[in-house]
Write a protein that holds these residues in place. Structure first.
Motif, PDB file in Angstrom:
ATOM      1  N   SER A 246      -7.836 -34.955  30.274  1.00 44.83           N
ATOM      2  CA  SER A 246      -7.202 -33.749  29.734  1.00 44.83           C
ATOM      3  C   SER A 246      -6.691 -32.859  30.867  1.00 44.83           C
ATOM      4  CB  SER A 246      -8.184 -32.968  28.851  1.00 44.83           C
ATOM      5  OG  SER A 246      -9.313 -32.561  29.593  1.00 44.83           O
TER       6      SER A 246
ATOM      7  N   GLN B 128      -2.158 -34.291  35.428  1.00 45.74           N
ATOM      8  CA  GLN B 128      -0.779 -34.681  35.686  1.00 45.74           C
ATOM      9  C   GLN B 128      -0.760 -35.999  36.428  1.00 45.74           C
ATOM     10  OE1 GLN B 128       1.794 -31.662  37.356  1.00 45.74           O
ATOM     11  NE2 GLN B 128       0.425 -30.047  36.645  1.00 45.74           N
TER      12      GLN B 128
ATOM     13  N   ALA C 236      -5.956 -39.012  25.737  1.00 48.22           N
ATOM     14  CA  ALA C 236      -5.187 -38.203  26.703  1.00 48.22           C
ATOM     15  C   ALA C 236      -4.709 -36.934  26.007  1.00 48.22           C
ATOM     16  CB  ALA C 236      -4.010 -38.978  27.246  1.00 48.22           C
ATOM     17  N   THR C 237      -5.139 -35.791  26.531  1.00 46.57           N
ATOM     18  CA  THR C 237      -4.791 -34.505  25.917  1.00 46.57           C
ATOM     19  C   THR C 237      -4.239 -33.569  26.990  1.00 46.57           C
ATOM     20  OG1 THR C 237      -6.549 -34.760  24.277  1.00 46.57           O
ATOM     21  CG2 THR C 237      -5.671 -32.539  24.606  1.00 46.57           C
ATOM     22  N   ASN C 238      -3.114 -32.899  26.634  1.00 48.07           N
ATOM     23  CA  ASN C 238      -2.502 -31.904  27.538  1.00 48.07           C
ATOM     24  C   ASN C 238      -2.174 -32.503  28.902  1.00 48.07           C
ATOM     25  OD1 ASN C 238      -2.937 -30.156  25.450  1.00 48.07           O
ATOM     26  ND2 ASN C 238      -4.569 -28.990  26.437  1.00 48.07           N
ATOM     27  N   CYS C 239      -1.648 -33.699  28.906  1.00 51.02           N
ATOM     28  CA  CYS C 239      -1.327 -34.352  30.172  1.00 51.02           C
ATOM     29  C   CYS C 239       0.183 -34.435  30.362  1.00 51.02           C
ATOM     30  CB  CYS C 239      -1.931 -35.749  30.225  1.00 51.02           C
ATOM     31  SG  CYS C 239      -3.733 -35.704  30.382  1.00 51.02           S
TER      32      CYS C 239
ATOM     33  N   TYR D 130      -2.407 -39.794  22.156  1.00 53.86           N
ATOM     34  CA  TYR D 130      -1.868 -38.876  23.165  1.00 53.86           C
ATOM     35  C   TYR D 130      -1.584 -37.558  22.443  1.00 53.86           C
ATOM     36  CZ  TYR D 130      -1.037 -42.765  26.441  1.00 53.86           C
ATOM     37  OH  TYR D 130      -1.182 -43.837  27.291  1.00 53.86           O
TER      38      TYR D 130
ATOM     39  N   ASN E 187      -0.474 -33.477  22.821  1.00 52.98           N
ATOM     40  CA  ASN E 187       0.134 -32.438  23.669  1.00 52.98           C
ATOM     41  C   ASN E 187       0.533 -32.977  25.041  1.00 52.98           C
ATOM     42  OD1 ASN E 187      -0.555 -30.674  21.587  1.00 52.98           O
ATOM     43  ND2 ASN E 187      -2.433 -29.978  22.588  1.00 52.98           N
ATOM     44  N   CYS E 188       1.069 -34.177  25.101  1.00 51.06           N
ATOM     45  CA  CYS E 188       1.443 -34.781  26.376  1.00 51.06           C
ATOM     46  C   CYS E 188       2.953 -34.722  26.576  1.00 51.06           C
ATOM     47  CB  CYS E 188       0.941 -36.212  26.454  1.00 51.06           C
ATOM     48  SG  CYS E 188      -0.867 -36.305  26.587  1.00 51.06           S
TER      49      CYS E 188
ATOM     50  N   CYS F 250       3.771 -34.565  21.255  1.00 52.00           N
ATOM     51  CA  CYS F 250       4.196 -35.049  22.568  1.00 52.00           C
ATOM     52  C   CYS F 250       5.700 -34.837  22.727  1.00 52.00           C
ATOM     53  CB  CYS F 250       3.835 -36.519  22.741  1.00 52.00           C
ATOM     54  SG  CYS F 250       2.051 -36.799  22.872  1.00 52.00           S
TER      55      CYS F 250
ATOM     56  N   VAL G  46       0.093 -28.150  26.468  1.00 51.50           N
ATOM     57  CA  VAL G  46       0.138 -28.821  27.759  1.00 51.50           C
ATOM     58  C   VAL G  46       0.217 -27.843  28.925  1.00 51.50           C
ATOM     59  CG1 VAL G  46       2.653 -29.030  27.885  1.00 51.50           C
ATOM     60  CG2 VAL G  46       1.216 -30.806  28.921  1.00 51.50           C
TER      61      VAL G  46
ATOM     62  N   ALA H  92       5.094 -30.685  23.178  1.00 47.73           N
ATOM     63  CA  ALA H  92       3.864 -30.530  23.944  1.00 47.73           C
ATOM     64  C   ALA H  92       3.547 -29.081  24.261  1.00 47.73           C
ATOM     65  CB  ALA H  92       3.971 -31.329  25.244  1.00 47.73           C
TER      66      ALA H  92
END
Length: 813
Positions: A210, A213, A234-237, A260, A262-263, A294, A396, A410
């Motif tokens: 999370s 980058q 995978a969150t906020n990536c 996935y 908020n990517c 996303c 994100v 995102a």
């Protein structure tokens, strides 16, 4: 052991599953990346959950018990942690240790179940145990996990995987939060694990990733992230600027499901011409991979297909956003599978998916910039998502995930939605204007400001101004260089940008005008004509004393002196002005003349009259042409000379003239010259008639008399009025004859009586006394000639004649 070997063989087989190319096309230009967008804020693992916190700071060498005693060995702190523990990492760059490895490139960080690895802390002593925005940086990418362990900038000796979790059975209790993973180079051959996931490779491991980058990593497959046979969490990536040779530039999911959330997939690329998935490639046989909120922007696949997503699996997308991924080439599959998209925004032309409902099509970018996930305030993504699909609290960028209704994509726009700018009125074309005249170009708009107004002339920007006003004007001073140039407005807001319809102007130069007149005004010409040159060029506006005239006629007639002007208004309202001065020549000619005396004698010869201004005529008695003859003028009169000047004006001059006749005169004398008259007077008669000129030997006494002392003939000339002359003569004689005396004497008692005659006057000198030896005498005079001599002795008597001459007689007593 056997089971493990079979599982590995299965995975290798799955990895070797081909990624099929469709319609290969040349590789598009690589997008230029700014520094990666960095997630912030809540949604991270809280420090209060930790049993023990270990502190890591770049370059430190402590035990990890505090920030002031931090460790510089991240992996050692992870390894030392037990379930429920956390590892806090201060900002800085961290590289895996190569100690004990025959191949340094195999060095990698790895996670541990139950342990949360958290980046982005300030590392300030005294903030231990405090996880908030003051102790944990707003830019957690300041904590960088880098695979650049060899020569800096040379990725050939970089780590194969920066983070590697292979066969470790990690579950969601293993957490990696708030770091930037970069410079991994998984460049092994296709089909081998080391060819997957340059940034992070998870094999049969499902950690929670999370607020991370994945930037500028490389992999044969899966440049940024590879998930093989596990559940994706995978969150906020952010997956940005990652590259894969054979597909899946940003991320690769092999034989796993998961989500996935908020990517942001941006500017990732698959360089192999036969492979798909610039942003992500999904290659699973069973299960569904989910994408919630996303965003996919600017991803490319060299094949030209699957720029954003390549798949041969089952995918579900909700609240997702696609822009600048190639339209119809954004989503493509190789050999089956399906993509269902719900309540999302897709760029025009996007195909290769099943419409799950409530989707919209984009015709312009919804993003606030070319590389970040931020939304424009007027983006159709704002407040357009499905609230129920996403329960995260941050987006994100670390901001509130829901500001109103959840947005699509995102990132959540942190404000009320706005209206896109639109042009409601544009500048009107000016068909023709003049050099130096200003043209006002204006535009009106609608929408939510503030508005940035840019004015362009051709390709050059003339001005830029930001205002909340919905209208803007630009004043253009026209010159020859402006002619035919297209002018237009570009109006921008934080939301969008629009251009007005171009307009152009034709710039004309003024027609130079001159003004002349056929004056001046004269006695013969009472009006003159003003003439403007050239003719037939527009409107001629004349002005001046008692003159106001405006028309297409280039002439005007005036009858007064003064300064006159004309203004020529030609094409494009161009004006030019000229002046002329109308003068007056009504001066009378000089009619004076010379040669005429005020008086003449009738006997004078004719004279010639000379006029100052020739060409006129003399009139009056005695005149003929320019000759005046006194004898023909009688007693005189008035002579008039009249002449007409070149300006037609007539003038005349008069002179009076008198003509006289000669005056007859006589000349007389008052006697001859004698002893008692040595001079005689000549007298001309009449007197006082002019100037009397006597003979040279005569002495003029003024007016009409003169004195002479010699005998002879004398003359006088009288010059009277008009030069008339008359002459007279007289003869002057001399009389000096002595008298002839006679004397008679007779004694008397008293003496001797003497009687003398022959004269008119008699004189006797006698002695009467003697003083001091001097004799005193007395003269006795009478007219009788009778004297008594009383004293003896000689005596004498003078006898004076009438002419004054003397004779003497003498005797003795």
């Amino acid at each position: 052991m056997k089971n493990t070997y079979l599982l590995l063989l299965l995975l290798l087989t799955l990895v070797e599953r081909p990624v099929l190319a469709q319609n290969p096309s040349p590789l598009p230009s690589r997008l230029v990346n700014p520094p990666p967008v960095k997630p912030t804020g809540g949604g991270r693992v809280a420090a209060t959950l930790a049993t023990t916190i270990r502190y890591v700071k770049a370059g430190a060498s402590g035990t990890g018990a505090s920030w002031s005693n931090a460790s510089g060995d991240l992996q050692a702190m992870i390894n030392a942690s037990a379930s429920g523990d956390q590892v806090w990492i201060a900002g800085g760059t961290y590289k895996p240790s190569t100690a004990g490895l025959s191949n340094p490139r195999e060095a990698a960080f790895s996670l541990k179940n139950g342990v949360s690895v958290l980046g982005g802390f300030t590392g300030t002593a005294g903030t231990e145990g405090t996880n908030n925005t003051t102790t944990r940086m707003a830019t957690p990418s300041s904590t960088t996990l880098s695979g650049d362990i060899g020569t800096v900038g040379d990725n050939s000796d970089n780590c194969i995987h920066v983070v590697s979790n292979q066969y470790s059975g990690l579950d969601g209790s293993a957490v990696l939060d708030g770091v930037c993973i970069t410079a991994g180079n998984a460049n092994a051959a296709m089909g081998a694990i080391p060819g997957n996931g340059g940034g992070m490779c998870n094999v049969l491991s499902s950690p929670l990733v999370s607020n991370c980058q994945f930037v500028a990593n490389f992999g044969n497959i899966g440049g940024g992230l590879a998930n093989l046979g596990n559940t994706t969490r995978a969150t906020n990536c952010i997956f940005s600027s990652n590259t894969a040779l054979q597909g899946a530039g940003g991320a690769y999911d092999q034989q796993n499901s998961g989500t996935y959330t908020n990517c942001f997939f941006s500017q990732n690329i698959s360089t192999g011409s036969g492979f798909l998935g610039g942003g992500i490639f999904v290659n699973i046989a069973t299960g569904t991979l989910n994408f919630v909120n996303c965003s996919f922007s600017g991803n490319r696949a060299a094949s030209g297909f699957g720029n954003a997503i390549g798949y041969n699996s089952t995918l579900s997308l909700t609240n997702c956003l696609f822009w600048n991924n190639g339209g119809a080439r954004a989503i493509n599959n190789t050999s089956g599978g399906s993509v269902t998209i719900n309540q999302s925004l897709l760029e025009n032309g996007t195909t290769g998916y099943t419409d799950g409902g409530n989707n919209q099509t984009l015709s312009s970018s919804p993003f606030a910039n070319a590389t970040g996930p931020e939304l424009l305030p007027c983006s159709p993504a704002v407040n357009a998502g499905n609230d129920a699909a996403n329960t995260t609290t941050t987006d994100v960028l670390g901001a509130n995930r829901k500001f109103g209704t959840i947005d699509i994509g995102a990132a959540e726009y942190q404000g009320a939605p706005t209206t896109a700018v639109a042009i409601t009125s544009t500048p009107q074309a000016a068909s023709s204007v003049c050099v130096g005249i200003t043209t006002r170009l204006s535009v009106s708009v609608s929408g939510s400001g503030p508005f940035t107004y840019q004015v362009y002339g051709g390709s050059s920007q003339l001005t830029s101004s930001t205002s909340s006003s919905t209208s803007f004007a630009y004043t253009l001073t026209n010159n020859a260089a402006n002619s035919g140039v297209s002018y237009y407005f570009v109006v921008s807001t934080a939301c969008n940008s629009v251009s007005s319809t171009p307009v152009s102007v034709t710039v004309n130069a003024p027609v130079s005008v001159s003004l002349a007149n056929n004056g001046p005004l004269t006695c013969a010409q009472s009006s003159v004509t003003l003439t403007a040159t050239p003719a037939s060029q527009g409107t001629y506006a004349f002005s001046g004393p008692n003159l106001t005239q405006s028309s297409a006629v280039n002439t005007a007639i005036i009858s007064q002196t003064g300064v006159y002007s004309v203004t020529l208004t030609s094409a494009g309202s161009c004006t030019s002005t000229a002046n002329t001065t109308v003068s007056s020549n009504t001066a009378l000619p000089n009619a004076s003349f010379s040669g005429l005396a005020p008086i003449y004698c009738s006997t004078n010869s004719p004279v010639t009259l000379t006029p100052t201004t020739p060409g006129g005529a003399f009139t009056g008695l005695g005149t003929s042409g320019t000759t005046f003859t006194p004898s023909g003028a009688g007693s005189g009169g008035t002579i008039v000379y009249s002449v007409t000047g070149v300006n037609g004006c007539v003038n005349s001059t008069t002179q009076s003239v008198a003509v006289s006749a000669p005056i007859p005169i006589t000349l007389t004398t008052n006697g001859p010259i004698s002893c008692n008259r040595p001079t005689v007077t000549l007298a001309a008669t009449p007197a006082s008639q002019g100037t009397y000129t006597f003979s040279a030997s005569a002495v003029s006494q003024g007016n009409n008399t003169a004195v002479v002392s010699q005998t002879g003939v004398y003359s006088v000339t009288l010059a009277s009025a008009g030069g008339c002359t008359s002459t007279a003569q007289t003869n002057v004689f001399t009389d000096n004859t002595l008298p002839t005396p006679f004397v008679a004497t007779q004694p008397t008692p008293n003496g001797l009586a003497v009687q003398t005659t022959g004269g008119v006057q008699y004189e006797r000198v006698k002695a009467i006394d003697r003083i001091n030896g001097y004799q005193i005498q007395q003269t006795e005079i009478n007219s009788t000639g009778y004297f008594i001599i009383t004293q003896p002795g000689p005596y004498s008597i003078a006898v004076i004649g009438a002419n004054g001459c003397r004779a003497t007689v003498a005797g003795t007593f």
